[in-house]
Structure formats: C-alpha cells, structure tokens
Write an enzyme that holds these catalytic residues in place. Sequence first.
Site, PDB file in Angstrom:
ATOM      1  N   LYS A 201      40.256 -35.212  41.004  1.00  0.00           N
ATOM      2  CA  LYS A 201      39.363 -34.853  39.115  1.00  0.00           C
ATOM      3  C   LYS A 201      39.068 -33.680  39.475  1.00  0.00           C
ATOM      4  O   LYS A 201      38.350 -33.467  40.431  1.00  0.00           O
ATOM      5  CB  LYS A 201      38.512 -36.050  39.299  1.00  0.00           C
TER       6      LYS A 201
ATOM      7  N   SER B  75      38.833 -41.327  31.547  1.00  0.00           N
ATOM      8  CA  SER B  75      38.513 -39.742  31.267  1.00  0.00           C
ATOM      9  C   SER B  75      38.804 -39.178  32.348  1.00  0.00           C
ATOM     10  O   SER B  75      39.698 -38.145  32.732  1.00  0.00           O
ATOM     11  CB  SER B  75      37.127 -39.579  31.318  1.00  0.00           C
TER      12      SER B  75
ATOM     13  N   SER C 148      35.219 -44.195  33.204  1.00  0.00           N
ATOM     14  CA  SER C 148      36.364 -43.815  33.605  1.00  0.00           C
ATOM     15  C   SER C 148      36.929 -43.817  34.938  1.00  0.00           C
ATOM     16  O   SER C 148      38.002 -42.637  35.025  1.00  0.00           O
ATOM     17  CB  SER C 148      36.303 -42.280  33.823  1.00  0.00           C
TER      18      SER C 148
HETATM   19  N1  GLN Z   1      35.062 -42.969  27.667  1.00  0.00           N
HETATM   20  C1  GLN Z   1      32.945 -43.108  28.082  1.00  0.00           C
HETATM   21  C2  GLN Z   1      32.684 -41.856  27.311  1.00  0.00           C
HETATM   22  O1  GLN Z   1      33.632 -41.536  26.350  1.00  0.00           O
HETATM   23  C3  GLN Z   1      33.544 -42.959  29.231  1.00  0.00           C
HETATM   24  C4  GLN Z   1      33.751 -41.590  30.101  1.00  0.00           C
HETATM   25  C5  GLN Z   1      33.061 -41.633  31.881  1.00  0.00           C
HETATM   26  O2  GLN Z   1      33.084 -42.636  32.499  1.00  0.00           O
HETATM   27  N2  GLN Z   1      33.569 -40.827  32.242  1.00  0.00           N
HETATM   28  O3  GLN Z   1      31.174 -41.173  27.835  1.00  0.00           O
END
Ligand code: GLN
Length: 513
Positions: free
Chosen positions: A81, A171, A195
């Site tokens: 990532k 994400s 994510s």
């Molecule tokens: N979808 C969640 C957010 O937008 C979690 C994102 C994540 O785990 N980085 O914060």
Amino acid sequence: MEPAILDRSIPELAALVQRGEVSAEEVARAALARIEQRDGALGAFLTVQGEQAIEAARALDARRARGEALGPLAGVPIGLKDALCTEGAPTTAGSKILTRAPAGGASKAPDPARGYRPPYDATVVARLRGAGAILPGKCNMDEFAMGSSNENSAFGPVKNPWDRTRIPGGSSGGSAVAVAAGMTPGSLGSDTGGSIRQPAGLTGVVGVKPTYGRVSRYGLIAFASSLDQIGPFAQDVKGAARLLEVISGRDPRDATSLDAPVGAYEAACGRDVAGLRIGVPEEYFAKGIDEQVEAKVREAIEGLRGLGCEVRPVHLPHTRYAVAAYYIVATAEASSNLARFDGVRFGLRVEGERGGKADLQGLYGGTRGEGFGREVKRRILLGTYVLSAGYYDAYYLRAQKVRTLIRRDFDEAFREVDLIAAPVSPTVAFRLGERVDDPLSMYLADVYTLPASMAGLPAISVPCATAPAPDGGPPLPVGLQLIAPALEEARLCRAAYAWEQISPVRGLRAPVA
Ligand code: GLN
C-alpha cells in the site's frame, strides 16, 4: 496443467525458490509482466519499481547459489500500500500533497512517480525484505486511507476485477486487487476501520487486521493513530498467516507495538476446530444488509457448525453507535496527524497570497487547498471541530466513552464464545460513482468492520461465496468476517483455514482478461 508460477500459494512459491526449482528473478519478472499486462485495466499500482525488484531477486539467487538459507518469503512478490514508506521509492498515500508539482504547475494532474521519497523503510517493509520478499511496486489507495471505495485516490480509482464497473473497496483497494487479479501472491494494506477486511471481502481474497499493536506502525503514513494497523492480503489463509508472522512483533520504534510473543499462525492452519464456540451477533444482521449477503454468511456459519463448532447468539448492543463514534475519533486524530503537510517539508508546495502578500499562512493555505482532496478536507474540518474548545467534551470525549462501551460488549461476548462470526460488508461491491456524492452511505459500508477496530481486536475476512448484485451483472464475492479476542490471531487463522477447506468458492479466482 501446472498453474502459472504466480498462481502458486505463498508457501509453495517460497519453497520452490528455496529449493532452487525456480529462480527469484524468474518470479520477479513474471510479476512485472503480469502487472504490465493486467494493471492497465485495473489501476492497482501507482508506481512499479521494476529494476530494484529484479536486482533484489538476483541478490537472493546469488545467496542461494552460495548455499545460504533463504527466508520464509523467498522470492515472493508482495505489493505495498502506498502509505508504507519505502526507502528512495515514491510514497504518496494516494495524495497530491505528497507529490512535487508536475511541469506545468500544481493545477495539473499529479504524477505518483513524483511522490515523496522517504529516507527509510517502514519496519514491515524492512521485515519483508529480510524474509526474502520481492517488492515490485506501490499500490493505489484512498487518499490518506480515507474511504471505502478507492475513489478518493488523487490518482484515479481502482477497478474490481470481478466487474470493472464496480469498486474494489477501500482504502487498500490497490493491495486487494493486486492479489485478486494474480499480479502479486500477497500484499500489505492498512486497516483503520475496515480498510483491509472490506476490500478483501469485495474482491474475494483473504485479509487480516491484526490486534492493535501486533504489527509496528513505524513508517506507515498515519491516518488515525489509535486505530491504524498494518496487515496482509493473500489468496488463501495460509499465505496470509505466513505474511502476518513475518511482519508481527515488537518494534522499539513504535511505542504502541506489543511485546507479546508472535503466535504460530501458519501452524494453526489445519488444527481441528471441533468444540470452538462461535458467537453470532444479531446486531450484524440488522436492517441494511443485503438479503443475499445475509443468506451466504449464515450458510458459512452453518458450515462451521458442520465442522463441530458450537454456534450461539451473542449481543453487542453498542454496535449501532460505532459509525458515529468512529467518525469522531478517526477525524479528530486525522486532523492532528495531517497538520504536518503544509508545504514546508514534504511534497507539494504552493505559494499563496493573503491580502495580496505572499506569506506563511498563504503557503499553508495554498498548499493544503491545492494538495488535499475533498474527503480529506471534509475530515480535517470535522476533526478540528470535534476537538475545538467547547465541543471537545460533547463530541470527542463522548466518542471515547462510547468506544469503551463497544470494547466492553466484546469483553462480555468473549466470556461466552471463542470467536465471533459476522458479515464483512452489508452489500457486495457497488458501482463506481454510485456513492461518491453521498458520504453517509459511503461511511455505512463500514458498519460491520468498525466495531472490531474501535475495540482493537484482530479480525479476518475470508471469501465465503459469490452472490448476484441487486442491480445485475456477474456474481460478486462475499466475505465472512471472524473476530477474535486480542492477540488470538492464531485462532482466527485456524478457524478461517478450516472454513476455507469446505468453502464453495475455494480456489475461485477473479476472471482475468
Ligand atoms: N472506510 C473507513 C474510513 O473511511 C475506514 C478506512 C480505513 O480503514 N483506513 O475511514
């Protein structure tokens, strides 16, 4: 027919390289070729470090030729990532603010190859290299890991290989698709509120969010520090277990990393699950869940019962406050973490004016105004607001108290059961563009992943079925989520592996053109 080298599982591939039946260089070239061939249509990689990957592979082959033992990930290509710092290689966190402006000025489309080049490797990256992994490139992601669809990347969305009109989840969407489309057998992502688990579920691969503190966050570009945790993606549970074992453990560079011994996660795969008590929280099957998703997850839980697990209901009554509390805590921490991006030290620098005069405030405003995307700005505003004098008690402090209640729900439940089984997401992958203008419906994609994050607990997403989307198109993956008490990753791997052996979608891969 022999599966192509990259379609081997992580343990198989490492064994072939260790025995010299295939060279690390061949494997690295195969991964680079697949990325070249397949990624144009998917967008999972932001940058590819081809030369460095081949050089590292050759060094590994040379070590083997000298008779040295190679590590547990010998020659295995792993996608990273782009929130993970890699020494000398561009690292963008999906944001324009971490890229130098292209020729033509800051208003032009940003180029990930002009990303910030960190002077050091994240601890997990150093551990992967030490274990013999090959790192072919950096994966696309929602900007600063904020999002559930990968549509918040400054460099464009990632497409779901099961249906390219759909999102892969976020994400860590690029990391999930790198594995789902067979470009790398494993990858790393980060999970703050879902994510890793959510994109794993929506693309039909395995993803693990470890216990908070299990894996060092040193060198992970921070979103919400009390929630962020790095974890693996792989095509099967054993592969994910091996990766997790490599990256876990105490790191003096991260004060929140735990000193507890690392479990034998891979060895736990294959251990009997008879007698394990599985709790099913009815709050996770409430309104909003797609019928087909519910049916498939319930079937998977029946499958566990068939393996001798004892299945019983549990209650997690504070689940319904998780979304609200998370979006206060996470935005508050983000507003503070992102204060450092101001045009002085990293990436983009846009001189701005205030009252017709270029000054420091103008630089901050110019850089942040140009460099951050809409969702990131929305979160900084929210987070700054909930931390501000007079509102702190009403919002931030209150959200922290709710967080404690959510954690206590799990403590109670784990007095009765060994694991909790639930859906990962309320729906299958939705269409690109469908929710971009509706942040609330986007936030609701995380209802089932946020509670374990708030409680700091480990959880795994393992493919359990495919199901038709309500709006038509090809069948799409559905994930089963298992949640364990803190530091019980081995138990997660054991149960997920047992389920995987009887899963109707075992070995099923995304169609690749
Ligand atoms: N979808 C969640 C957010 O937008 C979690 C994102 C994540 O785990 N980085 O914060």
